[in-house]
Design a protein around this motif. Structure first.
Motif, PDB file in Angstrom:
ATOM      1  N   SER A  66       0.880  -1.048   0.075  1.00 36.27           N
ATOM      2  CA  SER A  66      -0.210   0.059   0.080  1.00 36.27           C
ATOM      3  C   SER A  66       0.815   1.009  -0.073  1.00 36.27           C
ATOM      4  O   SER A  66       2.310   1.090   0.339  1.00 36.27           O
ATOM      5  CB  SER A  66      -0.952   0.111   1.181  1.00 36.27           C
ATOM      6  OG  SER A  66      -1.757   1.233   1.463  1.00 36.27           O
ATOM      7  N   HIS A  67       0.336   2.143  -0.526  1.00 35.98           N
ATOM      8  CA  HIS A  67       1.023   3.644  -0.510  1.00 35.98           C
ATOM      9  C   HIS A  67       0.892   4.257   0.893  1.00 35.98           C
ATOM     10  O   HIS A  67       1.533   5.323   1.228  1.00 35.98           O
ATOM     11  CB  HIS A  67       0.503   4.514  -1.547  1.00 35.98           C
ATOM     12  CG  HIS A  67       0.926   4.070  -3.133  1.00 35.98           C
ATOM     13  ND1 HIS A  67       0.280   3.307  -3.786  1.00 35.98           N
ATOM     14  CD2 HIS A  67       2.111   4.522  -3.669  1.00 35.98           C
ATOM     15  CE1 HIS A  67       0.674   3.158  -5.098  1.00 35.98           C
ATOM     16  NE2 HIS A  67       2.142   3.886  -4.886  1.00 35.98           N
ATOM     17  N   ASP A  68       0.208   3.530   1.537  1.00 37.40           N
ATOM     18  CA  ASP A  68       0.027   3.986   3.192  1.00 37.40           C
ATOM     19  C   ASP A  68       0.824   3.145   3.865  1.00 37.40           C
ATOM     20  O   ASP A  68       0.746   2.185   4.248  1.00 37.40           O
ATOM     21  CB  ASP A  68      -1.550   3.800   3.469  1.00 37.40           C
ATOM     22  CG  ASP A  68      -1.826   4.294   5.019  1.00 37.40           C
ATOM     23  OD1 ASP A  68      -0.951   4.694   5.839  1.00 37.40           O
ATOM     24  OD2 ASP A  68      -3.065   4.500   5.488  1.00 37.40           O
ATOM     25  N   ARG A  69       2.003   4.012   4.298  1.00 38.65           N
ATOM     26  CA  ARG A  69       2.940   3.379   4.900  1.00 38.65           C
ATOM     27  C   ARG A  69       2.583   2.983   6.468  1.00 38.65           C
ATOM     28  O   ARG A  69       3.061   1.628   6.831  1.00 38.65           O
ATOM     29  CB  ARG A  69       4.307   4.431   5.167  1.00 38.65           C
ATOM     30  CG  ARG A  69       5.413   3.772   5.617  1.00 38.65           C
ATOM     31  CD  ARG A  69       6.711   4.916   5.503  1.00 38.65           C
ATOM     32  NE  ARG A  69       7.805   4.126   6.070  1.00 38.65           N
ATOM     33  CZ  ARG A  69       8.226   4.459   7.157  1.00 38.65           C
ATOM     34  NH1 ARG A  69       7.490   5.199   8.043  1.00 38.65           N
ATOM     35  NH2 ARG A  69       9.441   4.061   7.624  1.00 38.65           N
ATOM     36  N   ARG A  70       1.979   3.674   6.891  1.00 43.37           N
ATOM     37  CA  ARG A  70       1.314   3.223   8.244  1.00 43.37           C
ATOM     38  C   ARG A  70       0.603   1.880   8.284  1.00 43.37           C
ATOM     39  O   ARG A  70       0.695   1.019   8.977  1.00 43.37           O
ATOM     40  CB  ARG A  70       0.564   4.366   8.964  1.00 43.37           C
ATOM     41  CG  ARG A  70       1.160   5.428   9.444  1.00 43.37           C
ATOM     42  CD  ARG A  70       0.552   6.767  10.012  1.00 43.37           C
ATOM     43  NE  ARG A  70      -0.283   6.152  11.000  1.00 43.37           N
ATOM     44  CZ  ARG A  70      -1.260   7.052  11.688  1.00 43.37           C
ATOM     45  NH1 ARG A  70      -1.796   8.219  11.041  1.00 43.37           N
ATOM     46  NH2 ARG A  70      -2.161   6.818  12.535  1.00 43.37           N
ATOM     47  N   TYR A  71      -0.260   1.776   7.168  1.00 43.06           N
ATOM     48  CA  TYR A  71      -1.126   0.613   7.355  1.00 43.06           C
ATOM     49  C   TYR A  71      -0.220  -0.726   7.049  1.00 43.06           C
ATOM     50  O   TYR A  71      -0.152  -1.585   7.617  1.00 43.06           O
ATOM     51  CB  TYR A  71      -2.017   0.770   6.085  1.00 43.06           C
ATOM     52  CG  TYR A  71      -2.532  -0.589   5.424  1.00 43.06           C
ATOM     53  CD1 TYR A  71      -3.676  -1.220   6.210  1.00 43.06           C
ATOM     54  CD2 TYR A  71      -2.252  -1.095   4.325  1.00 43.06           C
ATOM     55  CE1 TYR A  71      -4.118  -2.769   5.774  1.00 43.06           C
ATOM     56  CE2 TYR A  71      -2.808  -2.281   3.644  1.00 43.06           C
ATOM     57  CZ  TYR A  71      -3.919  -3.058   4.553  1.00 43.06           C
ATOM     58  OH  TYR A  71      -4.113  -4.322   4.042  1.00 43.06           O
ATOM     59  N   LYS A 157      -7.582   0.779   1.039  1.00 46.05           N
ATOM     60  CA  LYS A 157      -6.385   1.449   1.968  1.00 46.05           C
ATOM     61  C   LYS A 157      -5.499   2.434   1.202  1.00 46.05           C
ATOM     62  O   LYS A 157      -4.427   2.892   1.899  1.00 46.05           O
ATOM     63  CB  LYS A 157      -5.532   0.297   2.469  1.00 46.05           C
ATOM     64  CG  LYS A 157      -6.333  -0.867   3.248  1.00 46.05           C
ATOM     65  CD  LYS A 157      -6.817  -0.220   4.574  1.00 46.05           C
ATOM     66  CE  LYS A 157      -7.389  -1.294   5.357  1.00 46.05           C
ATOM     67  NZ  LYS A 157      -7.899  -0.556   6.710  1.00 46.05           N
ATOM     68  N   GLU A 158      -5.538   2.809  -0.141  1.00 46.14           N
ATOM     69  CA  GLU A 158      -5.002   3.692  -0.705  1.00 46.14           C
ATOM     70  C   GLU A 158      -5.304   5.147  -0.353  1.00 46.14           C
ATOM     71  O   GLU A 158      -6.368   5.575  -0.887  1.00 46.14           O
ATOM     72  CB  GLU A 158      -4.828   3.494  -2.271  1.00 46.14           C
ATOM     73  CG  GLU A 158      -4.282   2.120  -2.593  1.00 46.14           C
ATOM     74  CD  GLU A 158      -2.959   2.076  -2.519  1.00 46.14           C
ATOM     75  OE1 GLU A 158      -2.045   3.216  -2.472  1.00 46.14           O
ATOM     76  OE2 GLU A 158      -2.129   0.980  -2.489  1.00 46.14           O
ATOM     77  N   PRO A 159      -4.454   6.007   0.078  1.00 42.89           N
ATOM     78  CA  PRO A 159      -4.815   7.292   0.394  1.00 42.89           C
ATOM     79  C   PRO A 159      -5.315   8.026  -0.703  1.00 42.89           C
ATOM     80  O   PRO A 159      -6.109   8.926  -0.632  1.00 42.89           O
ATOM     81  CB  PRO A 159      -3.305   7.959   0.890  1.00 42.89           C
ATOM     82  CG  PRO A 159      -2.630   6.781   1.222  1.00 42.89           C
ATOM     83  CD  PRO A 159      -3.008   5.603   0.335  1.00 42.89           C
ATOM     84  N   LYS A 162      -9.193   5.856  -1.735  1.00 40.25           N
ATOM     85  CA  LYS A 162     -10.043   5.199  -0.884  1.00 40.25           C
ATOM     86  C   LYS A 162     -11.251   6.018  -0.728  1.00 40.25           C
ATOM     87  O   LYS A 162     -12.475   5.782  -0.709  1.00 40.25           O
ATOM     88  CB  LYS A 162      -9.396   5.052   0.471  1.00 40.25           C
ATOM     89  CG  LYS A 162      -9.139   6.192   1.204  1.00 40.25           C
ATOM     90  CD  LYS A 162      -8.362   5.858   2.754  1.00 40.25           C
ATOM     91  CE  LYS A 162      -7.818   6.673   3.298  1.00 40.25           C
ATOM     92  NZ  LYS A 162      -7.232   6.229   4.640  1.00 40.25           N
TER      93      LYS A 162
END
Length: 258
Positions: A66-71, A157-159, A162
């Protein structure tokens, strides 16, 4: 896998009152370049019945990309509730059977559908999704396709996408309502639902039998003896076995362990 199961269910129950389907990165088959030929398919069908619990892949999964590093870090490192994403021989065989079945029965699938595809998907093949869409019986005005080119498999989950995906879902649902295409769900229909593989199948399911187990076991040990015999000949600097000798070794391998 969820979309594959759902599609199989709807193919089995085409008259079930379902207003529409929303499919996110659905696994609907293999790409044209990854078609499994007849011989390999037979090997999978036979072996899967005997190694159905054997894990075939590692613990890691590209589902977490995912491009969401935290996820991504949460799923990969800190999520204590995550489950190992193992694929066994039995699951692999069932997946291939389901893909074959929905392809054969594609015209039966007629529900209004919104399909989301991820341009950077490492799990499913977008070409296979388009192949199923081209075969299915959904009228073109009722088949909506949304491709998010910079997204991995889990679009929700992609900023970047989504919230846009949520908006597309709301728009799809309200369009069905405004067009009067929503259907009242009736509990009585649940008594008639059918599960399992569709009646129309591309291939028959291989049944486990004692005779089949003996044959496969015999050939398995024959291949092992062949490998050992080949290594011994190489060690002794002898010529490699001819094809006739290879087949002979596999078929009458007990002769070489006396």
């Amino acid at each position: 896998m969820g979309c594959l199961d759902l599609t199989t269910f709807l193919v089995n129950n085409p008259n079930l009152k379902i207003s529409g389907v929303i499919a996110g990165s659905p696994f609907w088959g293999l790409s044209d370049s990854h078609n499994i030929d007849f011989a390999r398919r037979l090997i999978i069908k036979f072996l899967a019945t005997f190694v159905e619990e054997l894990p075939l892949n590692g613990l890691g999964s590209t589902h977490y990309l995912s491009h969401d590093r935290r996820y991504y870090l949460h799923e990969l490192v800190t999520n204590s509730k995550k489950h190992p994403t193992y694929t066994s021989g039995g699951i692999l065989n069932s997946m291939l059977e389901s893909c074959e079945d929905i392809s054969v029965n594609a015209k039966v699938y007629t529900k209004p559908t919104l399909v989301f595809m991820a341009g950077k998907d490492k799990i499913v093949n977008n070409g296979a999704i388009r192949n199923f869409i081209a075969k299915c019986g959904v009228p073109k005005p009722l088949m909506k396709i949304r491709l998010y080119p910079n997204s991995y498999h889990n679009i929700h989950k992609e900023p970047e996408y989504k919230f846009r995906q949520l908006a597309e879902i709301y728009e799809f649902i309200h369009a069905l309502k405004d067009a009067g295409k929503t259907m009242p769900f009736e509990k009585g229909d649940l008594k008639k639902v059918r599960f399992g593989r569709p009646l129309k199948k591309k291939s028959l399911k291989v049944k486990r039998s004692f005779t089949t187990a003996l044959i496969i076991s015999y050939l398995y040990y024959g291949v092992l003896i062949l490998i050992i015999r080949g290594l011994i000949r190489r060690w002794n600097e002898k010529n490699a076995l001819r094809w006739s000798q290879v087949l002979f070794t596999i078929m009458i391998w007990p002769k070489y362990i006396q």
